[in-house]
Design a protein around this motif. Structure first.
Motif: not given
Length: 288
Positions: A27, A36, A285, A287
């Motif tokens: 990233t 990402p 995208s 996390t």
């Protein structure tokens, strides 16, 4: 598809893939303003169009038909698929398709041409190829911590690991958008199975402690040094058992909302644990 035990397996790492064999992006290296998952999709597309790519054996295992994935659906299809005008899911799908198309037209088509030219492959790619690559990344990628950068993560496509199917890890249900813990594992409504396998990592250079050695005693030192992704049953499994992981290892017991299941993974949740609340959708995208 799925991952199954051909024989009885212990509660220790039973499948390991070197991180060097995974298609990945970090990233912190993704250009500002770029998602990402789109960056990884570009990497996948570049490798897929390069006849000398070392990743081709893996890429050839990926589905070629992406029509089941929501990111490929166009505006004309949505009213037929979702006739209820109050259903919030079509708006989420439409917004994702628009963002994906705009990303290809604004930058990624040009970046692909530049990469193909630099490699001398002469590969060509169009909008449908781009949608395929994005669908593969959204439905099959994993996020993991970076081994040296505290504030960075790595998004990767991992051979074998991406074949494992999903199961929640706690019983419960979503009530008005909030997860409510329910009965103990084994009493899930509808008889749904629970996660029985941990998908995890040994990061490069990790020192294996005494406890870890017990679970990872079959991990070669060289593989531990370079790092690997792995599947580790949480308890011994009998031959023929499917190894089930959770695609959502944080919050709400690993439950997938309908928008997450349909919009990202191309399957409709058939169990009463799923929620139709579109706020359950975690963008690709993100996390954990």
């Amino acid at each position: 598809e799925g991952v199954f035990a051909l024989q009885d397996v212990p509660a220790e790492a039973v499948a390991m893939v070197p991180l060097s064999c995974c298609l990945s992006v970090t990233t912190s290296e993704v250009p500002e303003g770029v998602r990402p998952d789109h960056e990884l999709a570009l990497r996948l597309l570049i490798e897929a169009k390069d006849p000398s790519s070392p990743f081709l054996p893996y890429i050839r295992t990926l589905p070629r038909d992406a029509s089941l994935f929501a990111v490929t659906w166009d505006q004309e299809q949505l009213p037929r698929l979702f006739p209820d005008p109050d259903d919030p899911l079509p708006a989420s799908i439409s917004a994702e398709r628009t963002a994906t198309d705009e990303a290809w037209g604004a930058a990624f088509s040009r970046r692909f041409e530049q990469a193909a030219s630099a490699r001398g492959t002469g590969g060509e790619a169009g909008g449908d190829d781009w949608l395929w690559a994005v669908a593969m990344v959204q439905s099959r990628s994993y996020a993991r911590p970076h081994d040296t950068e505290a504030n960075a993560s790595v998004l990767s496509l991992e051979p074998l690991m991406d074949l494992a199917n999903h199961a929640p890890f706690l019983a419960g249900k979503v009530v008005k958008g909030a997860y409510k813990k329910g009965a103990a594992p084994g009493s899930s409504p509808g008889g749904r199975p629970f996660r029985n396998t941990l998908h995890s990592y040994v990061l490069p250079g990790t020192a294996l402690g005494a406890i870890a050695q017990g679970k990872l005693r079959n991990l070669p030192p060289a593989l531990a040094a370079q790092g690997c992704a792995m599947l580790m049953p949480l308890s011994p499994l009998s031959g023929g058992s499917e190894l089930l992981v959770s695609y959502r290892d944080w919050g709400r017991g690993g439950l997938l909302g309908a928008a997450d299941a349909v919009g990202r993974y191309a399957f409709a949740p058939s169990n009463p644990l799923a929620s139709p609340d579109p706020s359950d959708w975690v963008p690709p995208s993100s996390t954990p």
